[in-house]
Design a protein around this motif. Structure first.
Motif, short mmCIF file in Angstrom:
data_model
loop_
_atom_site.label_atom_id
_atom_site.label_comp_id
_atom_site.label_asym_id
_atom_site.label_seq_id
_atom_site.Cartn_x
_atom_site.Cartn_y
_atom_site.Cartn_z
N TYR A 183 1.02 -1.24 -0.09
CA TYR A 183 -0.02 0.07 -0.17
C TYR A 183 0.83 1.31 0.05
N PHE A 184 0.35 2.18 -0.72
CA PHE A 184 0.91 3.53 -0.78
C PHE A 184 0.21 4.86 -0.20
N ARG A 185 0.47 5.58 0.54
CA ARG A 185 -0.05 6.56 1.03
C ARG A 185 0.74 7.84 1.11
N VAL A 186 0.10 9.00 1.00
CA VAL A 186 0.81 10.26 0.80
C VAL A 186 0.15 11.07 1.84
N TYR A 187 0.67 11.81 2.81
CA TYR A 187 0.02 12.77 3.93
C TYR A 187 0.50 14.16 3.91
N GLU A 188 -0.37 15.12 4.20
CA GLU A 188 0.16 16.54 4.47
C GLU A 188 -0.07 17.00 5.91
N ARG A 189 0.78 17.66 6.29
CA ARG A 189 0.63 18.09 7.66
C ARG A 189 -0.67 19.17 7.75
N VAL A 190 -1.48 19.20 8.84
CA VAL A 190 -2.42 20.08 8.92
C VAL A 190 -1.99 21.18 9.60
N GLY A 191 -1.92 22.34 8.92
CA GLY A 191 -1.37 23.74 9.40
C GLY A 191 -0.04 23.52 10.05
N ASP A 192 0.13 23.95 11.60
CA ASP A 192 1.23 23.83 12.30
C ASP A 192 1.08 22.78 13.49
N THR A 193 0.21 21.98 13.20
CA THR A 193 -0.18 20.84 14.24
C THR A 193 0.69 19.80 13.99
N ASP A 194 0.68 18.77 14.55
CA ASP A 194 1.37 17.50 14.18
C ASP A 194 0.49 16.41 14.04
N GLN A 195 -0.79 16.81 13.41
CA GLN A 195 -1.76 15.95 12.61
C GLN A 195 -1.24 15.99 11.10
N TYR A 196 -1.69 14.92 10.71
CA TYR A 196 -1.34 14.62 9.15
C TYR A 196 -2.81 14.08 8.36
N GLN A 197 -3.22 14.70 7.46
CA GLN A 197 -4.32 14.49 6.64
C GLN A 197 -4.02 13.52 5.21
N ALA A 198 -4.47 12.57 5.02
CA ALA A 198 -4.14 11.77 3.77
C ALA A 198 -4.57 12.64 2.35
N ILE A 199 -3.87 12.75 1.74
CA ILE A 199 -4.19 13.03 0.24
C ILE A 199 -4.74 11.85 -0.61
N SER A 200 -6.07 12.10 -0.80
CA SER A 200 -6.96 10.79 -1.38
C SER A 200 -6.50 10.75 -2.49
N LEU A 201 -6.08 9.30 -2.80
CA LEU A 201 -6.11 9.07 -4.37
C LEU A 201 -7.17 7.92 -4.62
N ASP A 202 -8.30 8.11 -3.93
CA ASP A 202 -9.68 7.18 -4.08
C ASP A 202 -10.72 8.18 -4.43
N ILE A 203 -11.26 7.97 -5.71
CA ILE A 203 -12.33 8.86 -6.22
C ILE A 203 -13.34 8.89 -5.16
N ALA A 204 -13.84 7.87 -4.32
CA ALA A 204 -15.01 7.94 -3.41
C ALA A 204 -14.43 8.81 -2.28
N GLY A 205 -13.12 8.91 -1.93
CA GLY A 205 -12.82 9.59 -0.86
C GLY A 205 -12.41 10.93 -1.26
N ALA A 206 -12.34 11.51 -2.61
CA ALA A 206 -11.61 12.71 -2.95
C ALA A 206 -12.87 13.83 -2.53
#
Length: 206
Positions: A183-206
């Motif tokens: 599995y391959f996943r890409v994440y981007e940090r949410v602002g200046d927090t320590d939380q990350y949000q996945a960059i959706s590669l799934d049309i259902a979750g985009a």
């Protein structure tokens, strides 16, 4: 993508395989045909592009892991494991995960027999929660398969009975790796927090 009109000239083939004269086709049906055909063509193109991107991503990650290992004079071989790569500023991270598909061989039956012996011996005064947990672990799903996670979860129970310990060893010995899926996943940090949000590669979750 060729439409029904292009394939059959003055006729359109319907869902039952019959040829229908074009002049009998309602305008709304023609509009629907055009929309579905166009979206299907775009979806196929996008699917192929995503497949190429996924293949390149795995190849690039594998090459980078090899390059990094070479800094220490190590040559990696065989199946690659999980790895997390971070951008220099920590804003992005890329994760490659190898999920193994586990199954149990015939030794699971021996484990179940030993556990049944324990349940029989513990009938008086035993906690109903433990009985329910054990029964649930060995239930099969709609495909007739046992949930490996639930069975392996029994090993976390702190039970000292010698038969239980032998059952847990039988479970451990019965586990076999039937295959693996990357599995391959890409994440981007949410602002200046320590939380990350996945960059959706799934049309259902985009």
């Amino acid at each position: 993508m060729a439409t029904a009109e292009q394939i059959h000239g003055g006729f359109w083939r319907d869902a039952e395989g019959r040829l229908i004269p074009e002049n009998l086709i309602k305008p709304i049906d023609k509009e629907r045909e055009a929309l579905v055909t166009a979206l299907t063509a775009a979806a196929k193109e996008m699917s192929e592009a995503l497949a190429r991107f996924k293949s390149k991503a795995f190849a690039d990650i594998g090459a980078f892991v090899e390059l990094s290992a070479e800094q220490y004079g190590v040559k990696l071989g065989g199946k690659k494991g999980n790895v997390t790569l971070m951008s220099f500023d920590g804003r992005y991270k890329v994760i490659r995960q190898i999920q193994e598909h586990l199954v149990f061989d015939e030794r699971l039956q021996a484990a179940k027999a030993l556990i049944d012996e324990c349940i029989q011996a513990w009938t008086e005064g035993s906690r109903d929660e433990i009985k329910a947990l054990i029964n649930d672990a060995f239930q099969v799903n709609k495909e007739g398969k046992i949930n490996t996670g639930r069975v392996l979860g029994l090993k976390r129970l702190d039970i000292r009975d010698e038969r239980w310990q032998r059952a847990m060893q039988a479970i451990a010995d019965s586990v076999q790796v039937a295959g693996s899926k990357p599995y391959f996943r890409v994440y981007e940090r949410v602002g200046d927090t320590d939380q990350y949000q996945a960059i959706s590669l799934d049309i259902a979750g985009a």
